[in-house]
Design a protein around this motif. Sequence first.
Motif, mmCIF file in Angstrom:
data_model
loop_
_atom_site.group_PDB
_atom_site.id
_atom_site.type_symbol
_atom_site.label_atom_id
_atom_site.label_comp_id
_atom_site.label_asym_id
_atom_site.label_seq_id
_atom_site.Cartn_x
_atom_site.Cartn_y
_atom_site.Cartn_z
ATOM 1 N N THR A 157 -56.479 -9.865 -51.872
ATOM 2 C CA THR A 157 -55.970 -11.172 -52.289
ATOM 3 C C THR A 157 -54.466 -11.351 -52.139
ATOM 4 N N SER A 158 -53.705 -10.250 -52.021
ATOM 5 C CA SER A 158 -52.249 -10.340 -52.157
ATOM 6 C C SER A 158 -51.601 -11.307 -51.181
ATOM 7 N N LEU A 159 -51.968 -11.216 -49.895
ATOM 8 C CA LEU A 159 -51.270 -12.047 -48.911
ATOM 9 C C LEU A 159 -51.819 -13.463 -48.819
ATOM 10 N N PHE A 160 -52.875 -13.764 -49.581
ATOM 11 C CA PHE A 160 -53.285 -15.162 -49.680
ATOM 12 C C PHE A 160 -52.207 -15.969 -50.386
ATOM 13 N N GLY A 161 -51.353 -15.253 -51.102
ATOM 14 C CA GLY A 161 -50.250 -15.931 -51.769
ATOM 15 C C GLY A 161 -49.291 -16.592 -50.807
ATOM 16 N N ALA A 162 -49.292 -16.161 -49.535
ATOM 17 C CA ALA A 162 -48.406 -16.786 -48.540
ATOM 18 C C ALA A 162 -48.717 -18.265 -48.380
ATOM 19 N N ALA A 163 -49.992 -18.620 -48.533
ATOM 20 C CA ALA A 163 -50.365 -20.027 -48.406
ATOM 21 C C ALA A 163 -49.709 -20.855 -49.501
ATOM 22 N N GLN A 164 -49.673 -20.318 -50.731
ATOM 23 C CA GLN A 164 -49.045 -21.057 -51.828
ATOM 24 C C GLN A 164 -47.525 -21.054 -51.716
ATOM 25 N N VAL A 165 -46.963 -19.965 -51.174
ATOM 26 C CA VAL A 165 -45.517 -19.943 -50.929
ATOM 27 C C VAL A 165 -45.151 -21.022 -49.918
ATOM 28 N N ALA A 166 -46.019 -21.234 -48.915
ATOM 29 C CA ALA A 166 -45.774 -22.276 -47.913
ATOM 30 C C ALA A 166 -45.757 -23.653 -48.551
ATOM 31 N N ILE A 167 -46.618 -23.868 -49.545
ATOM 32 C CA ILE A 167 -46.638 -25.153 -50.245
ATOM 33 C C ILE A 167 -45.307 -25.388 -50.946
ATOM 34 N N ARG A 168 -44.799 -24.345 -51.602
ATOM 35 C CA ARG A 168 -43.552 -24.476 -52.340
ATOM 36 C C ARG A 168 -42.350 -24.607 -51.418
ATOM 37 N N ASP A 169 -42.263 -23.726 -50.393
ATOM 38 C CA ASP A 169 -41.074 -23.680 -49.549
ATOM 39 C C ASP A 169 -41.001 -24.825 -48.553
ATOM 40 N N SER A 237 -54.099 -23.921 -56.976
ATOM 41 C CA SER A 237 -55.350 -23.246 -56.630
ATOM 42 C C SER A 237 -55.309 -21.769 -57.000
ATOM 43 N N ASP A 238 -56.452 -21.235 -57.349
ATOM 44 C CA ASP A 238 -56.598 -19.845 -57.765
ATOM 45 C C ASP A 238 -56.737 -18.957 -56.533
ATOM 46 N N ARG A 239 -55.775 -18.051 -56.342
ATOM 47 C CA ARG A 239 -55.761 -17.195 -55.156
ATOM 48 C C ARG A 239 -56.984 -16.292 -55.088
ATOM 49 N N LYS A 240 -57.390 -15.739 -56.218
ATOM 50 C CA LYS A 240 -58.550 -14.848 -56.230
ATOM 51 C C LYS A 240 -59.835 -15.609 -55.926
ATOM 52 N N ALA A 241 -59.953 -16.808 -56.455
ATOM 53 C CA ALA A 241 -61.137 -17.617 -56.161
ATOM 54 C C ALA A 241 -61.170 -17.997 -54.690
ATOM 55 N N ARG A 244 -62.390 -14.986 -52.678
ATOM 56 C CA ARG A 244 -63.835 -14.805 -52.819
ATOM 57 C C ARG A 244 -64.605 -15.823 -51.994
ATOM 58 N N THR A 245 -64.117 -17.063 -51.994
ATOM 59 C CA THR A 245 -64.816 -18.128 -51.269
ATOM 60 C C THR A 245 -64.837 -17.857 -49.768
ATOM 61 N N VAL A 246 -63.673 -17.559 -49.193
ATOM 62 C CA VAL A 246 -63.634 -17.338 -47.742
ATOM 63 C C VAL A 246 -64.344 -16.040 -47.365
ATOM 64 N N GLU A 247 -64.276 -15.028 -48.234
ATOM 65 C CA GLU A 247 -64.996 -13.779 -47.963
ATOM 66 C C GLU A 247 -66.498 -14.032 -47.876
ATOM 67 N N GLU A 248 -67.037 -14.812 -48.810
ATOM 68 C CA GLU A 248 -68.469 -15.105 -48.805
ATOM 69 C C GLU A 248 -68.865 -15.876 -47.543
ATOM 70 N N GLN A 272 -65.155 -28.825 -39.508
ATOM 71 C CA GLN A 272 -66.096 -28.764 -40.612
ATOM 72 C C GLN A 272 -65.583 -29.590 -41.779
ATOM 73 N N PRO A 273 -66.487 -29.968 -42.712
ATOM 74 C CA PRO A 273 -66.045 -30.626 -43.940
ATOM 75 C C PRO A 273 -65.101 -29.730 -44.712
ATOM 76 N N ILE A 274 -64.297 -30.317 -45.561
ATOM 77 C CA ILE A 274 -63.298 -29.574 -46.306
ATOM 78 C C ILE A 274 -63.618 -29.628 -47.802
ATOM 79 N N LEU A 275 -63.533 -28.485 -48.443
ATOM 80 C CA LEU A 275 -63.795 -28.394 -49.872
ATOM 81 C C LEU A 275 -62.551 -27.930 -50.597
ATOM 82 N N LYS A 276 -62.436 -28.288 -51.855
ATOM 83 C CA LYS A 276 -61.337 -27.830 -52.671
ATOM 84 C C LYS A 276 -61.631 -26.457 -53.248
ATOM 85 N N ALA A 277 -60.616 -25.635 -53.341
ATOM 86 C CA ALA A 277 -60.782 -24.328 -53.970
ATOM 87 C C ALA A 277 -60.799 -24.483 -55.472
ATOM 88 N N ALA A 278 -61.342 -23.476 -56.163
ATOM 89 C CA ALA A 278 -61.324 -23.495 -57.611
ATOM 90 C C ALA A 278 -59.892 -23.391 -58.105
#
Length: 281
Positions: A157-169, A237-241, A244-248, A272-278
């Motif tokens: 999960t650690s580097l999924f945080g880059a997506a949220q850093v991109a939102i902020r920066d 958005s929850d990074r761990k969720a 899990r979603t993309v892994e599944e 594809q259709p787009i869904l919101k993360a938890a």
Amino acid sequence: MAWLRFILMGTGFAITILVLVPVQYIFLKTGLGPSAKTPMLFHRTVCRLLGFRIHVHGDMAKGRPLLLTANHTSWTDIVILGSLRKMAFIAKAEVAKWPLFGMLAKLQRTVFIEREKRGKTHHQASEIALRLAAGDAMVLFAEGTTSDGNRVLPFKTSLFGAAQVAIRDANAETVTVQPVAIAYTRIHGMPMGRAHRPLVAWPGDVPLGPSLIGLLKEGAVDVDVWFGEPVVIDGKSDRKALARTVEERVRGMVQTSLMGRDLVGTQESGEQPILKAAKNG
């Protein structure tokens, strides 16, 4: 015949490197020329030389910033994905030191990360975020290592945080995260059982040279590439969720290919259709 094929394909591989590597180096140094397209031409040529028959399901999401999260079986995953669309990769730091392939990775503007050094996680996430904010489609092999191709390992999960850093920066409201599955299914038209997996699977303790030689000698490998249903995340958005979603979704697409079934609801092309993360809370 296998050695004759190796000689012919190996010669073609060497010529491809001798022609395209200097061209890409000049493009990157001068800022002139299609530096983003040259790697794709290189990967397409190598795919032909290696004998890959690529079957694509779905398409890369159009939304930006875009983080592609894929399973990882072999170094050939990079060649296969890189032949399909313009994208850049996130790789472990050791890759930069590999003979030849390290140089090729640098010429494709790969972001190198040190997975074991947690103190650098934020800095590395920021570097990936800058590339995402600049519009580069970045590929993260989220397992953190290679598998045997028969399964998908848990996503880190650690580097999924880059997506949220991109939102902020980058002051972006959302980032699109798209699961991508790569499954090697057949060799010479026959289903690839466990006995043939070592041809394409590349665990970390196997030298790169024998893997390349084996593929150049053998060829004729079918591979499925699935661009799955994207997830759009925002700053809450929850990074761990998300992981899990993309892994599944990746695991489901890989299993579909290996079992030879059609994935219900997928498209051969188009987004594809787009869904919101938890979200937290």
